[in-house]
Design a protein around this motif. Structure first.
Motif, short mmCIF file in Angstrom:
data_model
loop_
_atom_site.label_atom_id
_atom_site.label_comp_id
_atom_site.label_asym_id
_atom_site.label_seq_id
_atom_site.Cartn_x
_atom_site.Cartn_y
_atom_site.Cartn_z
N LEU A 172 -23.98 -54.54 31.41
CA LEU A 172 -24.44 -55.37 32.99
C LEU A 172 -24.31 -56.67 33.06
CD1 LEU A 172 -26.99 -52.38 33.66
CD2 LEU A 172 -25.04 -52.63 34.97
N GLN B 193 -24.23 -57.41 37.74
CA GLN B 193 -24.96 -56.20 37.58
C GLN B 193 -25.02 -55.10 38.62
OE1 GLN B 193 -28.48 -58.37 37.03
NE2 GLN B 193 -28.22 -58.89 34.79
N TYR C 36 -28.14 -46.99 30.70
CA TYR C 36 -29.45 -47.02 30.42
C TYR C 36 -29.53 -46.76 28.92
CZ TYR C 36 -30.86 -46.34 35.26
OH TYR C 36 -30.84 -46.34 36.68
N SER D 131 -34.72 -45.54 28.02
CA SER D 131 -34.95 -46.38 29.36
C SER D 131 -35.79 -45.36 30.11
CB SER D 131 -33.93 -46.76 29.81
OG SER D 131 -33.04 -47.70 29.08
N ASP E 81 -35.71 -53.24 39.05
CA ASP E 81 -35.11 -53.16 37.87
C ASP E 81 -35.36 -54.30 36.64
OD1 ASP E 81 -33.68 -50.94 39.08
OD2 ASP E 81 -32.23 -52.52 39.75
N LEU F 291 -33.97 -55.10 32.89
CA LEU F 291 -32.85 -54.98 32.16
C LEU F 291 -33.25 -55.62 30.91
CD1 LEU F 291 -31.73 -55.17 35.04
CD2 LEU F 291 -29.42 -55.74 34.05
N ARG F 292 -32.65 -55.36 29.79
CA ARG F 292 -32.85 -55.92 28.31
C ARG F 292 -31.57 -56.34 27.90
NH1 ARG F 292 -36.59 -54.70 24.85
NH2 ARG F 292 -35.26 -56.24 23.80
N ARG F 293 -31.52 -57.20 27.07
CA ARG F 293 -30.25 -57.55 26.34
C ARG F 293 -30.31 -57.19 24.79
NH1 ARG F 293 -30.48 -63.54 25.85
NH2 ARG F 293 -31.50 -63.23 23.75
N TRP G 110 -26.32 -56.11 28.18
CA TRP G 110 -27.52 -56.13 28.87
C TRP G 110 -27.37 -54.76 29.63
CZ3 TRP G 110 -31.43 -59.62 30.34
CH2 TRP G 110 -31.29 -60.87 29.73
N LEU G 111 -28.42 -53.70 29.39
CA LEU G 111 -28.72 -52.62 29.91
C LEU G 111 -29.97 -52.19 30.65
CD1 LEU G 111 -27.14 -50.18 27.23
CD2 LEU G 111 -25.94 -50.91 29.32
N MET G 112 -30.12 -51.17 31.61
CA MET G 112 -31.26 -51.04 32.26
C MET G 112 -32.24 -50.53 31.25
SD MET G 112 -30.84 -51.07 35.36
CE MET G 112 -31.97 -49.97 36.34
N ASP H 288 -36.46 -48.52 35.81
CA ASP H 288 -35.97 -48.80 37.30
C ASP H 288 -37.23 -48.17 38.02
OD1 ASP H 288 -35.62 -46.06 37.93
OD2 ASP H 288 -33.34 -46.06 37.60
#
Lengths: 125, 139
Positions: free
Chosen positions: B14, B21, B41, B45, B113, B115-117, B123-125, B128
């Motif tokens: 993302l 994103q 995700y 997640s 939302d 998000l994490r690296r 980067w993903l969810m 949410d």
């Protein structure tokens, strides 16, 4: 998971204790090094600017109550939704009541302490 | 399907750019491919899109079912804060879909939302949390 959730609930209560004691140094340990705080909507603060704002805010002797509404924990990351009220004084010294719904992102440190990565007190509505 | 953003379906990212994103999220959602959307995700997640916090296989099953009828998502970013390897994004969204009775249904609201690296830099969810003004997703 329940251990993490317990820690998360403890986080809010310890944070409120430090806030109401006006203890900036303790309060500052509840934030990650890169934390972003948005006490004035649209004005995110980090680092030294965040610390100065908070120190000044605490100098007015505000009192906070906070009730966690929802928490979502995934690994070492959490989203916490909190209803909060702060009784403080405004710039003229008159009593002022602030309230909001905090939308906060927390990270779990290797020391098992949750810290704010994003502190967004007016994050909802 | 054709994506107009730079996006690798096999290894989605993302990115650290809020507008990118949002654009990837919209285009993958609108592809109707629930399995692909689920790849935005992490396994653990949490998606509250159904109204319940779902992870893993339950989340995948919901995405496949919900996206099968190809609902149409529009989303505009309201705010975004990045703090190291984690980010908080707010979007106003509207979804045109079909209700259980077969009639058109409009879902609208604001979504938070997280998000994490990842260790590999993608980067993903992570979480949410939609709050609906109208429609099915509630507090």
């Amino acid at each position: 998971m329940s251990q993490l959730t317990d820690n998360l609930e403890k986080h809010t209560s310890l944070y409120v204790d430090a806030f109401n004691a006006g203890d900036f140094d303790t309060l500052d340990r509840f934030y990650t090094e890169e934390a972003v705080a948005v006490w004035e909507p649209g004005k995110p603060l980090t680092g030294q600017a965040r610390r100065e704002y908070q120190r000044e805010f605490l100098a007015r002797g505000p009192r906070m109550t906070a009730v966690p509404r929802q928490s979502f924990v995934t690994g070492d990351t959490a989203l916490l939704i909190v209803d909060w009220v702060i009784e403080t004084i405004d710039d003229a010294g008159a009593p002022e009541r602030l309230e909001g719904v905090g939308v906060d992102v927390l990270r779990l440190g290797e020391d098992a302490v949750w810290r704010y990565a994003v502190d967004d007190p007016y994050g909802q509505g | 399907m054709a994506f107009t953003v730079d996006f690798d379906p096999e290894n989605p990212d993302l990115t650290n750019d809020t507008d990118t994103q949002n654009e990837i999220f919209i285009q993958v959602f609108n592809s109707g491919d629930g399995e692909l959307f689920n790849r935005l995700y992490l396994e653990d997640s949490i998606s509250n899109f159904s109204g319940e916090p779902l992870t893993g296989a339950d989340r995948l099953a919901f995405f496949k079912e919900f996206l099968a009828s190809k609902p149409s998502l529009k989303a505009a970013v309201t705010h975004a804060y990045v703090a190291g390897d984690v980010a908080l994004i707010g979007v106003d969204y509207s979804i045109e879909t079909t209700g259980p009775d077969g009639e058109p249904l409009l879902l609208e609201g604001n979504c938070t939302d997280v998000l994490r690296r990842l260790d590999d830099g993608r980067w993903l969810m992570a979480i949410d949390r939609p709050v609906a003004a109208t429609g099915l997703v509630a507090e």
